[in-house]
Design an enzyme around this catalytic site. Structure first.
Site, PDB file in Angstrom:
ATOM      1  N   ASP A  11       0.855  -1.269   0.022  1.00 30.21           N
ATOM      2  CA  ASP A  11       0.031  -0.074  -0.049  1.00 30.21           C
ATOM      3  C   ASP A  11       0.981   1.257   0.011  1.00 30.21           C
ATOM      4  OD1 ASP A  11       0.829  -0.581   2.586  1.00 30.21           O
ATOM      5  OD2 ASP A  11      -0.692   0.413   3.514  1.00 30.21           O
ATOM      6  N   ASP A  16       6.999   1.046   1.878  1.00 28.93           N
ATOM      7  CA  ASP A  16       6.757   0.043   1.002  1.00 28.93           C
ATOM      8  C   ASP A  16       7.534   0.197  -0.204  1.00 28.93           C
ATOM      9  OD1 ASP A  16       3.579  -1.255   1.916  1.00 28.93           O
ATOM     10  OD2 ASP A  16       3.913   0.915   2.320  1.00 28.93           O
ATOM     11  N   ASN A  40      -2.455   2.601   3.702  1.00 29.58           N
ATOM     12  CA  ASN A  40      -2.041   3.743   3.801  1.00 29.58           C
ATOM     13  C   ASN A  40      -2.767   4.953   3.151  1.00 29.58           C
ATOM     14  OD1 ASN A  40       0.292   2.919   5.589  1.00 29.58           O
ATOM     15  ND2 ASN A  40       1.466   2.596   3.561  1.00 29.58           N
ATOM     16  N   THR A 124       3.391  -5.843   2.394  1.00 31.00           N
ATOM     17  CA  THR A 124       3.651  -4.928   3.147  1.00 31.00           C
ATOM     18  C   THR A 124       2.516  -4.070   3.486  1.00 31.00           C
ATOM     19  OG1 THR A 124       4.603  -3.842   1.433  1.00 31.00           O
ATOM     20  CG2 THR A 124       6.111  -5.112   2.550  1.00 31.00           C
ATOM     21  N   ASN A 166      -1.165  -2.297   9.920  1.00 30.23           N
ATOM     22  CA  ASN A 166      -1.481  -3.484   8.744  1.00 30.23           C
ATOM     23  C   ASN A 166      -2.366  -4.472   9.411  1.00 30.23           C
ATOM     24  OD1 ASN A 166      -0.065  -2.000   7.114  1.00 30.23           O
ATOM     25  ND2 ASN A 166       1.839  -3.437   7.148  1.00 30.23           N
ATOM     26  N   HIS A 238       9.931  -0.167   8.309  1.00 34.77           N
ATOM     27  CA  HIS A 238       9.158  -1.342   8.582  1.00 34.77           C
ATOM     28  C   HIS A 238       9.507  -2.291   7.200  1.00 34.77           C
ATOM     29  CE1 HIS A 238       7.202   0.637  12.067  1.00 34.77           C
ATOM     30  NE2 HIS A 238       6.904   1.743  11.430  1.00 34.77           N
ATOM     31  N   ASP A 239       8.838  -1.922   6.249  1.00 32.05           N
ATOM     32  CA  ASP A 239       8.300  -2.851   5.141  1.00 32.05           C
ATOM     33  C   ASP A 239       9.671  -3.463   4.463  1.00 32.05           C
ATOM     34  OD1 ASP A 239       5.742  -2.439   5.655  1.00 32.05           O
ATOM     35  OD2 ASP A 239       5.613  -1.170   4.089  1.00 32.05           O
TER      36      ASP A 239
END
Ligand code: BDR
Ligand code: CA
Length: 311
Positions: A11, A16, A40, A124, A166, A238-239
């Site tokens: 997203d 991402d 997102n 992700t 998520n 994060h992703d």
């Protein structure tokens, strides 16, 4: 070395986009398709962003658009983190392709069925597309080698005290995925909030040169501003952890455990409950990442942007 065939589903979203940059730069990986999911931002915006990122990075693969909403929940978005466009910051090229006529889960099914070997899914964003795929095509489970996902957090959440974005955005989908029996690696907040990039890292990335390095440094700067306002010392990418784990598992530590997803509850909807002591008597369904060599992770991203240095 044969490449690991992967499907990118996200997203985008700054992290991402950086995860997809890392995937596109990794010689160990082959991107079979890209799919968008709402999260997102709305599905219109994440789809447009996905196509623009593919144009920037030169990812040549079919692209599939996800549906307008999660399986059961109303749609939720995160403009405070990623801006109104879902990917605010530097200018990006316009899309070079249209989404396929097939929906995201249908495209995933086609790609998985036609792949020469079992594939790895890299979601992700919310798990809406992956759950829809598994519901519609249970016969393809054996063709999915594993799922390396960003989502959840054993110790805590980030969108509520208990839930990570998520998973909270589509808890029913996450529940289906965690109960699918497919081997899962969970890059949750336990590890991703340690996967921090600091302003000195952004400058090292910018100094690599080339168009992608500039854009990634600007994305990092944008992402950092929000996180700094929330008290984070850096920008948690994060992703990108879900991608880095596939190519550089030595950077991470983790533990196998049973993870369940709370779909009810007044305070805990969308939380991921880890059972490291086996209290539920269930076999492990996930390898939960818990630690990262931060310097190594930052180095990996810095090297990756060099891929586009010659233009
Ligand atoms: C997750 O939520 C999104 O905002 C990020 O892209 C990441 O996938 C972190 O909770
Ligand atoms: Ca995301």
């Amino acid at each position: 070395m044969p490449k690991i065939p992967i499907l990118l589903d996200g997203d985008p979203g700054h992290d991402d986009a950086i995860a997809w940059m890392l995937a596109a730069a990794s010689p160990e990986l082959e991107i079979l398709c890209v799919t968008s999911v709402g999260g997102n931002q709305s599905i219109d915006k994440t789809t447009y962003n996905a196509l623009r990122i593919m144009a920037l990075l030169g990812i040549q693969a079919p692209m599939g658009r996800g549906g307008p909403r999660p399986l059961l929940s109303p749609a939720m978005t995160a403009p405070s983190v990623h801006g109104e466009s879902g990917l605010d910051g530097p200018a990006l090229p316009e899309p070079l392709q249209e989404p396929e006529a097939l929906s995201a889960p249908a495209l995933m099914a086609r790609v998985i069925a036609q792949a020469r070997e079992p594939v790895t899914l890299v979601p992700t964003g919310p798990l809406t597309n992956v759950a829809a795929l598994l519901l519609a095509h249970p016969e393809l489970k054996g063709r999915i080698k594993g799922i390396s996902l960003m989502g959840g957090g054993i110790a805590h959440g980030n969108w509520t005290p208990a839930a990570e974005f998520n998973i909270l955005a589509d808890p029913e989908a996450a529940d289906i995925v965690f109960r699918s029996g497919i081997p899962i690696t969970m890059a949750g907040l336990d590890v991703t909030e340690q996967a921090l990039l600091f302003p000195a890292d952004f400058e090292r990335i910018r100094a690599v040169g080339g168009p992608v390095a500039q854009v990634v440094a600007d994305w990092l700067e944008f992402f950092y501003q929000f996180h700094r306002s929330m008290g984070y010392p850096g920008a948690p990418i994060h992703d990108a952890v879900a991608v880095a784990w596939l190519t550089h598992p030595e950077l991470f530590s983790g533990r196998d455990m049973y993870v369940s997803v709370e779909t009810a509850g007044r305070y805990c909807r969308g939380s991921t409950i880890g059972d490291p002591r086996g209290r539920l008597g269930m076999p492990a369904n996930a390898h939960v990442l818990l630690g990262v060599d931060r310097e190594g992770f930052a180095r990996l991203l810095t090297q990756a942007v060099g891929c586009w240095k010659e233009g």
